[in-house]
Design a protein around this motif. Sequence first.
Motif, PDB file in Angstrom:
ATOM      1  N   VAL A   1       0.838  -1.198   0.000  1.00 34.69           N
ATOM      2  CA  VAL A   1       0.000   0.000   0.000  1.00 34.69           C
ATOM      3  C   VAL A   1       0.875   1.251   0.000  1.00 34.69           C
ATOM      4  O   VAL A   1       2.012   1.237   0.482  1.00 34.69           O
ATOM      5  CB  VAL A   1      -0.958   0.022   1.209  1.00 34.69           C
TER       6      VAL A   1
ATOM      7  N   LYS B   1      -2.468   7.638  -0.918  1.00 31.07           N
ATOM      8  CA  LYS B   1      -3.848   7.721  -1.408  1.00 31.07           C
ATOM      9  C   LYS B   1      -4.566   6.371  -1.419  1.00 31.07           C
ATOM     10  O   LYS B   1      -5.674   6.266  -1.942  1.00 31.07           O
ATOM     11  CB  LYS B   1      -3.906   8.372  -2.792  1.00 31.07           C
ATOM     12  N   ASN B   2      -3.946   5.343  -0.843  1.00 32.85           N
ATOM     13  CA  ASN B   2      -4.609   4.041  -0.735  1.00 32.85           C
ATOM     14  C   ASN B   2      -5.478   3.995   0.514  1.00 32.85           C
ATOM     15  O   ASN B   2      -5.124   4.536   1.556  1.00 32.85           O
ATOM     16  CB  ASN B   2      -3.594   2.907  -0.667  1.00 32.85           C
TER      17      ASN B   2
ATOM     18  N   ILE C   1      -8.523  -3.844   0.368  1.00 30.46           N
ATOM     19  CA  ILE C   1      -7.983  -2.693  -0.358  1.00 30.46           C
ATOM     20  C   ILE C   1      -9.077  -2.062  -1.203  1.00 30.46           C
ATOM     21  O   ILE C   1      -9.746  -2.742  -1.996  1.00 30.46           O
ATOM     22  CB  ILE C   1      -6.803  -3.113  -1.266  1.00 30.46           C
TER      23      ILE C   1
ATOM     24  N   GLN D   1      -9.738   0.486  -4.085  1.00 30.55           N
ATOM     25  CA  GLN D   1      -9.044   1.183  -5.166  1.00 30.55           C
ATOM     26  C   GLN D   1     -10.037   1.788  -6.144  1.00 30.55           C
ATOM     27  O   GLN D   1     -11.142   1.280  -6.331  1.00 30.55           O
ATOM     28  CB  GLN D   1      -8.111   0.218  -5.905  1.00 30.55           C
ATOM     29  N   ASN D   2      -9.621   2.895  -6.767  1.00 31.47           N
ATOM     30  CA  ASN D   2     -10.405   3.533  -7.831  1.00 31.47           C
ATOM     31  C   ASN D   2     -11.837   3.846  -7.393  1.00 31.47           C
ATOM     32  O   ASN D   2     -12.787   3.665  -8.160  1.00 31.47           O
ATOM     33  CB  ASN D   2     -10.432   2.638  -9.081  1.00 31.47           C
TER      34      ASN D   2
ATOM     35  N   HIS E   1     -17.688  -3.260  -2.523  1.00 31.42           N
ATOM     36  CA  HIS E   1     -16.529  -3.850  -1.852  1.00 31.42           C
ATOM     37  C   HIS E   1     -16.878  -4.890  -0.800  1.00 31.42           C
ATOM     38  O   HIS E   1     -16.110  -5.087   0.142  1.00 31.42           O
ATOM     39  CB  HIS E   1     -15.697  -2.725  -1.216  1.00 31.42           C
TER      40      HIS E   1
END
Length: 287
Positions: free
Chosen positions: A60, A63-64, A121, A123-124, A165
């Motif tokens: 990581v 910005k994660n 995690i 992301q995006n 998620h």
Amino acid sequence: MNDKNMYFDRKGKESFIDIFFKNDIKNGENFKRHWHEHLQIYYFVDGEAHLECDSKKFKVGAKNLAIVNSNELHYLESLSDELKFYTIRVEPTFLFSNQVDLLQTKYFSPLALNRIFFDNIIQNDTPALECIKNILKEYSHKEIGYELSIKASIYQFIVSLLRGHVEKILSENEFEERKFALERFECVFNIIEEKYTEKINLKELADSVNLSIHHFCRTFKQITGKTTTDYINGVRLNKSIYYLKQTNLNVTEIAMKCGFDSINYFSRLFKKYYDMSPTEYRKECIK
């Protein structure tokens, strides 16, 4: 529970959210594996880190976002001297209203009972990231109504998690079994952390939870996703990373200090886990 490094208990806290900023974990330093019952969010601002959640491994960086679910063994190791991150601990029961309604039954009860497992995690997902940024801003400034703004952002963040998620949803029995196993095996994790420099006897570990060696090994793998030997070696290798990065000890000294009685075995395992020898790893770190 006596060892607060392994288990974090929020009972007694008045706030529905705790936020911590960390920037003092140097390259190779780590938090040992532990677990807790609340939902935890990491927001990484700078640097890089290695994160493990149960048997899953992630790298990581800035910005994660990372999620640590309830009753999930996790471990964090810094991969740089510039590591900076926020830890946000959320108490799901704050979402409840005094009146039981469909929303509470459908969404909040499973959340508060910690039966929903999210991806580790994120992301995006710009909306989710913006929610976290707003929580941090409001928590920092504490202007009038900041609690309402934080609560609204957490609601919106949970919507993002639920929509994109969700990893799995545990049944009530699955959750209780998982929690019971973690509590029962906490003494085992503590023994390994305390005695990783020594030869660890499998029978001693099994006896500490009153199981036969066969049943102990099977249950241990169910909880951690690893065999007992792999888990112990993982702890030892994690310790070796610190010595490679932060000391001038030679590789043989580090191997002995971390519980390996053979430099060849240590080097072979290290290369298997990190795709390079301990010496190569040290050279990479000082470039």
